[in-house]
Design a protein around this motif. Structure first.
Motif, short mmCIF file in Angstrom:
data_model
loop_
_atom_site.label_atom_id
_atom_site.label_comp_id
_atom_site.label_asym_id
_atom_site.label_seq_id
_atom_site.Cartn_x
_atom_site.Cartn_y
_atom_site.Cartn_z
N GLU A 234 0.86 -1.20 -0.18
CA GLU A 234 -0.02 0.10 0.01
C GLU A 234 0.85 1.22 0.15
O GLU A 234 0.45 2.31 -0.53
CB GLU A 234 -0.71 0.21 1.19
CG GLU A 234 -2.05 -1.23 1.38
CD GLU A 234 -2.73 -1.23 0.01
OE1 GLU A 234 -3.17 -0.28 -0.60
OE2 GLU A 234 -3.15 -2.36 -0.43
N ILE A 235 2.10 1.17 0.82
CA ILE A 235 2.90 2.44 0.75
C ILE A 235 3.63 2.50 -0.80
O ILE A 235 3.86 3.65 -1.03
CB ILE A 235 4.12 1.98 1.67
CG1 ILE A 235 3.40 2.00 3.24
CG2 ILE A 235 5.07 2.97 1.53
CD1 ILE A 235 4.42 1.97 4.36
N GLN A 236 3.73 1.56 -1.22
CA GLN A 236 4.24 1.64 -2.76
C GLN A 236 3.22 2.12 -3.58
O GLN A 236 3.67 2.81 -4.58
CB GLN A 236 4.86 0.06 -3.18
CG GLN A 236 5.95 -0.39 -2.51
CD GLN A 236 7.08 0.61 -2.35
OE1 GLN A 236 7.58 0.97 -3.56
NE2 GLN A 236 7.66 0.55 -1.34
N LYS A 237 1.92 1.96 -3.45
CA LYS A 237 0.96 2.18 -4.33
C LYS A 237 0.64 3.80 -4.13
O LYS A 237 0.73 4.78 -4.68
CB LYS A 237 -0.30 1.60 -4.03
CG LYS A 237 -0.33 0.26 -4.60
CD LYS A 237 -1.68 -0.44 -4.15
CE LYS A 237 -1.61 -2.11 -4.33
NZ LYS A 237 -2.72 -2.87 -4.39
N PHE A 238 0.89 4.19 -2.62
CA PHE A 238 0.77 5.44 -2.24
C PHE A 238 1.81 6.38 -2.97
O PHE A 238 1.33 7.69 -3.20
CB PHE A 238 0.51 5.63 -0.75
CG PHE A 238 0.83 7.04 -0.23
CD1 PHE A 238 -0.47 7.98 -0.32
CD2 PHE A 238 1.86 7.52 0.31
CE1 PHE A 238 -0.33 9.20 0.21
CE2 PHE A 238 1.90 8.85 0.66
CZ PHE A 238 0.91 9.85 0.73
N ASP A 267 11.20 9.59 3.58
CA ASP A 267 10.92 8.76 4.95
C ASP A 267 10.11 7.42 4.98
O ASP A 267 10.62 6.57 5.50
CB ASP A 267 10.11 10.00 5.74
CG ASP A 267 11.10 10.96 6.16
OD1 ASP A 267 12.18 10.86 5.98
OD2 ASP A 267 10.40 11.92 6.76
N LEU A 268 9.13 7.73 4.02
CA LEU A 268 8.33 6.12 3.97
C LEU A 268 9.24 5.20 3.50
O LEU A 268 9.05 3.95 4.00
CB LEU A 268 7.10 6.47 3.12
CG LEU A 268 5.93 7.38 3.74
CD1 LEU A 268 4.72 7.84 2.76
CD2 LEU A 268 5.22 6.73 5.03
N THR A 269 10.08 5.12 2.72
CA THR A 269 10.76 4.23 1.99
C THR A 269 11.99 3.62 2.87
O THR A 269 12.10 2.66 3.19
CB THR A 269 11.53 4.97 0.56
OG1 THR A 269 10.69 5.20 -0.03
CG2 THR A 269 12.42 3.71 -0.02
#
Length: 367
Positions: A234-238, A267-269
């Motif tokens: 989901e993070i990758q899609k976001f 940061d998310l990565t």
């Protein structure tokens, strides 16, 4: 997950404040409601805590998208989620002023936790000297345990292989293993169990207790790993969705907004990469245990995993509530550049530094 914007009405009595499904007679709905909280990263039923205020036990602590803890007084499809800050709880229970004051001491301490998953909750409640043994709401639901069967096989396979010399056994969970080991059906298996007991420095009859402890330690790891595996895609899609607004003329002209997008993406990565690396380290340590079984190595890995419960729970909780809200707000993707940018600034950015700090603090631990 509600986005944290719900507001409870004033002057509510205890019965109206119950955060339970409207159809109280519907046992299936009630069980689903309870199981949701048990399996969640962001919900803690106040019934878990010994409280004095009648009616307050029906409310829940939840983390909103800004990672603030609020008390959810009610939740319904039609009326939404009624949320208030813990310090405002007294408004709803004016007849129990003294009881509420005493209860708030506990609630505000629990509210400071970074996650409300069952493993972090056990730790936080023990710090308040609250007995958590045999508390049903502090265990994963049977449904969740079944979902984790494939994850648990990673940890049950070496156990079965060590005793039976084969992985061709019908094992669904640790309960099956305990039952299987209680009456080993081969002499070789019994010999291996005695050898394992010797190396763990325990009596043979204590093996089932060891297996329960082993199962709980690695069930926690399986639970968090499943959460991670659900969140990372989901993070990758976001990130892809967020990246699309870079082509907007308005965003391209604003260096500050471009910089903010870069920082959030980085940061998310970094957070995702770091926490994934922690799980890889846990896997390696568990393999080390089976290469050299002894009491010291088991206690070491048990303490290692337990010491990371709070930070893992906090990081995953923060990521989950943000991704859940993004999916709810933009279920079909899309959204114009301005709407996307406003969402990123108002819902993703607040609290992200807290998640990053939690993960950075875990990196300093020796894994």
């Amino acid at each position: 997950m509600d986005d944290g914007q719900g507001a409870a009405g004033q002057g509510m009595d205890e019965d109206a404040a119950e955060a339970t499904p409207k159809s109280r007679g519907d046992a299936a709905k009630r069980k689903a409601w309870e199981d949701e909280a048990r399996d969640s990263l962001h919900i803690m039923p106040l019934s878990t805590i010994p409280l004095e205020t009648p009616g307050l036990q029906h409310a829940r602590l939840i983390k909103n998208v800004r990672l603030q803890t609020v008390v959810e007084m009610f939740h319904d499809v039609q009326t939404g989620s009624g949320q208030i800050a813990p310090r405002n709880v007294a408004v709803y229970f004016e007849s129990y002023k003294d009881e509420v004051e005493r209860d708030l001491v506990k609630i505000e301490k629990i509210a400071a936790a970074s996650s409300f998953d069952v493993y972090t909750s056990r730790i936080e409640l023990r710090r308040l000297n609250i007995d958590v043994n045999n508390v049903q709401s502090l265990t994963l639901s049977d449904k969740k345990k079944k979902e984790l069967t494939n994850y648990m096989r990673v940890f049950t396979r070496p156990l079965v292989e060590h005793v039976y010399g084969s992985v061709d056994m019908q094992v669904q969970d640790v309960t099956d293993i305990i039952a299987m080991f209680a009456n080993p059906n081969r002499e070789e298996a019994l010999r291996n169990l005695r050898m394992m007991a010797d190396r763990l420095d325990i009596e043979l009859h204590e093996i089932p207790k060891f297996l329960e402890e082993y199962g709980d330690v690695f069930l926690s790891l399986a639970y968090f790993k499943k959460c991670l595996d659900d969140i990372v895609p989901e993070i990758q899609k976001f990130l892809s969705w967020m990246g699309e607004i870079r082509n907007s003329i308005e965003v391209k002209r604003d260096a500050r907004q471009m910089r903010m997008l870069d920082e959030i993406s980085r940061d998310l990565t970094d957070i995702s990469t770091s926490i994934t690396g922690r799980f890889e380290s846990f896997d390696n340590r568990s393999k080390d245990f089976w290469r050299d079984i002894n009491a010291e190595t088991f206690h070491s890995i048990r303490e290692l995993i337990a010491s990371h419960h709070v930070t893992i729970g906090g990081v995953l909780c923060g990521l989950a509530v943000k991704m859940d809200l993004w999916k709810a707000r933009f279920a079909r993707g899309g959204g114009g550049p301005n709407r996307r940018m406003e969402f990123v600034k108002s819902e993703i950015l607040p609290g992200l530094s807290h998640i990053k700090t939690l993960e950075q603090s875990a990196r300093t631990s020796a894994v």
